[in-house]
Design a protein around this motif. Structure first.
Motif, PDB file in Angstrom:
ATOM      1  N   LYS A  46      56.541  51.355   6.592  1.00  0.00           N
ATOM      2  CA  LYS A  46      56.021  50.933   5.848  1.00  0.00           C
ATOM      3  C   LYS A  46      56.159  49.362   5.124  1.00  0.00           C
ATOM      4  O   LYS A  46      56.966  49.058   4.904  1.00  0.00           O
ATOM      5  CB  LYS A  46      56.492  52.101   4.620  1.00  0.00           C
ATOM      6  N   VAL A  47      53.858  49.385   4.447  1.00  0.00           N
ATOM      7  CA  VAL A  47      54.106  47.926   3.790  1.00  0.00           C
ATOM      8  C   VAL A  47      53.402  48.369   2.480  1.00  0.00           C
ATOM      9  O   VAL A  47      52.776  48.924   2.069  1.00  0.00           O
ATOM     10  CB  VAL A  47      53.124  47.572   4.836  1.00  0.00           C
ATOM     11  N   ILE A  48      54.058  47.812   1.497  1.00  0.00           N
ATOM     12  CA  ILE A  48      54.337  48.261  -0.014  1.00  0.00           C
ATOM     13  C   ILE A  48      53.438  47.124  -0.655  1.00  0.00           C
ATOM     14  O   ILE A  48      53.983  45.558  -0.656  1.00  0.00           O
ATOM     15  CB  ILE A  48      54.989  48.315  -0.854  1.00  0.00           C
ATOM     16  N   CYS A  49      51.950  46.371  -1.284  1.00  0.00           N
ATOM     17  CA  CYS A  49      51.509  46.018  -1.173  1.00  0.00           C
ATOM     18  C   CYS A  49      51.654  45.753  -3.204  1.00  0.00           C
ATOM     19  O   CYS A  49      50.553  46.835  -3.611  1.00  0.00           O
ATOM     20  CB  CYS A  49      49.788  46.294  -1.177  1.00  0.00           C
ATOM     21  N   TYR A  55      52.494  36.700  12.239  1.00  0.00           N
ATOM     22  CA  TYR A  55      53.326  37.667  11.082  1.00  0.00           C
ATOM     23  C   TYR A  55      52.308  39.099  11.792  1.00  0.00           C
ATOM     24  O   TYR A  55      51.388  39.022  11.736  1.00  0.00           O
ATOM     25  CB  TYR A  55      53.565  37.422  10.051  1.00  0.00           C
ATOM     26  N   ASP A  56      52.929  39.965  12.312  1.00  0.00           N
ATOM     27  CA  ASP A  56      52.445  41.435  12.153  1.00  0.00           C
ATOM     28  C   ASP A  56      53.136  42.704  11.756  1.00  0.00           C
ATOM     29  O   ASP A  56      54.452  43.443  11.784  1.00  0.00           O
ATOM     30  CB  ASP A  56      52.657  41.821  14.236  1.00  0.00           C
ATOM     31  N   LEU A  57      52.401  42.929  10.546  1.00  0.00           N
ATOM     32  CA  LEU A  57      52.543  43.993   9.604  1.00  0.00           C
ATOM     33  C   LEU A  57      53.217  45.052  10.006  1.00  0.00           C
ATOM     34  O   LEU A  57      53.824  46.759   9.469  1.00  0.00           O
ATOM     35  CB  LEU A  57      52.171  43.984   8.667  1.00  0.00           C
ATOM     36  N   THR A 109      61.339  48.549   5.837  1.00  0.00           N
ATOM     37  CA  THR A 109      59.747  48.319   5.524  1.00  0.00           C
ATOM     38  C   THR A 109      59.570  47.154   4.055  1.00  0.00           C
ATOM     39  O   THR A 109      60.877  45.786   4.299  1.00  0.00           O
ATOM     40  CB  THR A 109      60.034  49.143   3.372  1.00  0.00           C
ATOM     41  N   ALA A 110      58.482  46.637   4.254  1.00  0.00           N
ATOM     42  CA  ALA A 110      58.216  45.016   3.723  1.00  0.00           C
ATOM     43  C   ALA A 110      57.283  45.562   2.343  1.00  0.00           C
ATOM     44  O   ALA A 110      56.387  46.589   1.747  1.00  0.00           O
ATOM     45  CB  ALA A 110      57.265  44.599   5.023  1.00  0.00           C
ATOM     46  N   ASN A 170      50.946  52.503   7.214  1.00  0.00           N
ATOM     47  CA  ASN A 170      51.894  52.354   6.554  1.00  0.00           C
ATOM     48  C   ASN A 170      51.515  51.524   5.314  1.00  0.00           C
ATOM     49  O   ASN A 170      52.240  51.317   4.782  1.00  0.00           O
ATOM     50  CB  ASN A 170      52.696  51.476   7.973  1.00  0.00           C
ATOM     51  N   ILE A 171      50.184  50.849   5.042  1.00  0.00           N
ATOM     52  CA  ILE A 171      50.302  50.394   3.779  1.00  0.00           C
ATOM     53  C   ILE A 171      49.755  50.964   3.003  1.00  0.00           C
ATOM     54  O   ILE A 171      49.362  52.480   2.537  1.00  0.00           O
ATOM     55  CB  ILE A 171      48.687  49.702   3.812  1.00  0.00           C
TER      56      ILE A 171
END
Length: 520
Positions: free
Chosen positions: A271-274, A264-266, A336-337, A297-298
């Protein structure tokens, strides 16, 4: 006068579950080490795991400790009210000694090519651990937690002018639920290029054996140990075998994407939301409401582990997610992830409804969380971060002897790799069913015992977390300002032989310790 804790539904469930595991055992107590391992070999032959032409012999055996350590049973009887009549000691004799048996396999008819022969290297040497009770009798039930590591001669590092045990290989153990455990040795997930990588290892070294739990105590859940003086961790039961022959088969850990074939490549998302507990926040670069490192993008807005609970999901978890990230999650013109993850509070917070032995409500909550996020934000790609391994050996003495020992003892009462691994397997099963990409960091953290924060058995230093995120994100990493970073290093990480290039201090008491209820 001691009192026995009433057996509630949760404890009865645990007893039935553990006894059902023991009921599966049908081996005789007098089974010899060689016969036990030969049975394993035959089983592997039938499943084509090793060539049919292999034969096995016992090459060496070690006892840890040399004689049964009866102080283990004494310790447990002191901390458990009415111990001999209470679960688990009413049905299990504490393990007081282990015997490590090393079997060597040889090819009786080498007809394969060199390439085929090299593929069987995994089975050229097999390490097995047998458990023995206080009377020296071999046990027929599993449920022990222990950690085994090896240091080849010549690679010891120095820390504060004292020799420090430096791991060049770590064993991953498989419990066969019959008193025996098989071992596979792997390189640490984060380390310099030690002799294994350079193929310059000495043929001998030191084996370190840490006893953690016995008699399935590590698999017990709330409230079964609430009345105990502590959770039953066998603090201080560490043994060394010096100048023994090194394991011949040590596998190089190359990361979860290499071994699972899932890549997987975030970095491909805008945008990547944790959103999860502190362990997820740390992997995303976030400590104490600030970033230590960051990928472009985190996005992390805080630690929400205490809000991810079955009884809070609808009225607190989802409203909190909407408040913190709803606007970004509903954007349609960007990709978005969201990475979800929860496991730390399940083990270390004595809050909320009792989980039961199988965490049924918690497992249902994981599924409901994913389904709920997908329904509310249909354009978002959902990822799930796996639980991480824990290492109670990182606590050293302060947790049991220091000024904050009571808070620490309560925090670690139910922490164990038995529970962490159970949650890991169940989360992996659920996410596979839901077709959710699973960011698997369990083995990477299990092979990183040396990289915990000071006096912390759950959280890891930022060097390891940077590596974990890199497994799933190809983008560059920015280190936040040196001044801010050093403040956090001083606060969290204390002295480490792995941090020689940074200013460090042992004075971490100015900040809340990790077992503070607000930390996770």
């Amino acid at each position: 006068m001691t009192t026995t804790m009433p057996r509630g539904i949760g404890q009865q469930e645990q007893i039935m579950a553990m006894n059902s595991t023991s009921a599966m055992v049908n081996k005789n107590n007098e089974t010899e080490a060689a016969e036990t391992i030969k049975e394993t070999i035959l089983t592997r032959e039938k499943t084509n795991e090793i060539p049919l032409s292999s034969s096995t012999v016992v090459s060496r055996m070690y006892s840890v400790p040399e004689i049964p350590d009866k102080s283990i049973g004494k310790l447990l009887r002191e901390i458990i009210p009415d111990a001999n009549k209470s679960f688990p000691l009413s049905s299990c004799s504490p393990t007081s000694q282990y015997k490590i048996v090393v079997m060597t396999t040889t090819m009786s008819n080498r007809t394969q090519s060199d390439q085929q022969y090299n593929q069987t290297k995994k089975y050229l040497e097999i390490w097995k651990v047998e458990s023995y009770d206080e009377l020296g009798q071999r046990k027929t039930n599993g449920g022990d937690d222990f950690q085994i590591s090896f240091s080849h001669n010549g690679i010891a590092t120095k820390n504060n002018n004292k020799k420090k045990f430096t791991m060049s290989a770590i064993a991953i153990a498989k419990d066969h639920n019959d008193g025996t455990y098989s071992l596979e040795f792997w390189t640490p997930s984060l380390s310099p290029d030690y002799c294994i990588v350079k193929n310059t290892c000495s043929s001998s070294g030191t084996l370190k054996f840490d006893m953690i739990y016995t008699c399935s105590i590590g698999r017990m859940t709330r409230p079964s140990k609430d009345q105990w003086k502590h959770g039953g961790y066998l603090y201080g039961k560490t043994y060394f075998l010096y100048n023994i022959t090194a394991p011949k088969s040590i596998f190089k850990f190359e990361g979860p994407t290499k071994h699972s074939q899932q890549i997987y490549d975030l970095a491909k998302f805008d945008k990547v939301i944790c959103f999860g507990d502190s362990l997820l926040g740390n992997m995303c670069g976030y400590w104490w409401n600030k970033y230590i490192f960051k990928k472009n993008n985190i996005d992390v807005q805080g630690n929400f582990g205490s809000s991810i609970r079955p009884d809070l999901l609808q009225n607190e978890t989802f409203p909190l997610l909407e408040k913190m990230h709803g606007k970004d999650l509903r954007e349609n013109n960007v990709s978005t992830a969201i990475i979800l993850g929860s496991a730390a509070w399940e083990m270390s917070a004595n809050l909320g409804p009792y989980p039961g032995h199988f965490f049924n409500n918690t497992l249902a909550m994981y599924q409901d969380l994913v389904v709920g996020v997908r329904e509310r934000y249909p354009n978002v790609t959902v990822f799930w971060k796996s639980p991480q391994a824990v290492h109670l050996t990182a606590l050293q003495g302060d947790c049991y002897d220091g000024p904050g020992r009571f808070a620490c003892i309560n925090r670690v009462r139910y922490i164990s790799n038995s529970i962490a691994r159970y949650l890991y397997k169940e989360q992996k099963r659920i996410m596979n069913k839901l077709n959710v990409p699973f960011l698997d960091v369990f083995d990477a953290t299990y092979l990183a015992e040396s990289w915990h924060m000071d006096q912390d058995c759950q959280h890891y230093r930022h060097w390891l977390n940077m590596r974990l995120l890199d497994y799933f994100h190809s983008g560059s990493t920015t280190i936040i300002s040196l001044k801010r970073r050093l403040q956090h290093v001083r606060r969290m990480e204390s002295t480490s032989s792995h941090a020689d290039d940074y200013t460090r201090t042992n004075q971490y008491s100015k900040s809340s310790p990790w077992w503070d209820i607000n930390f996770l």
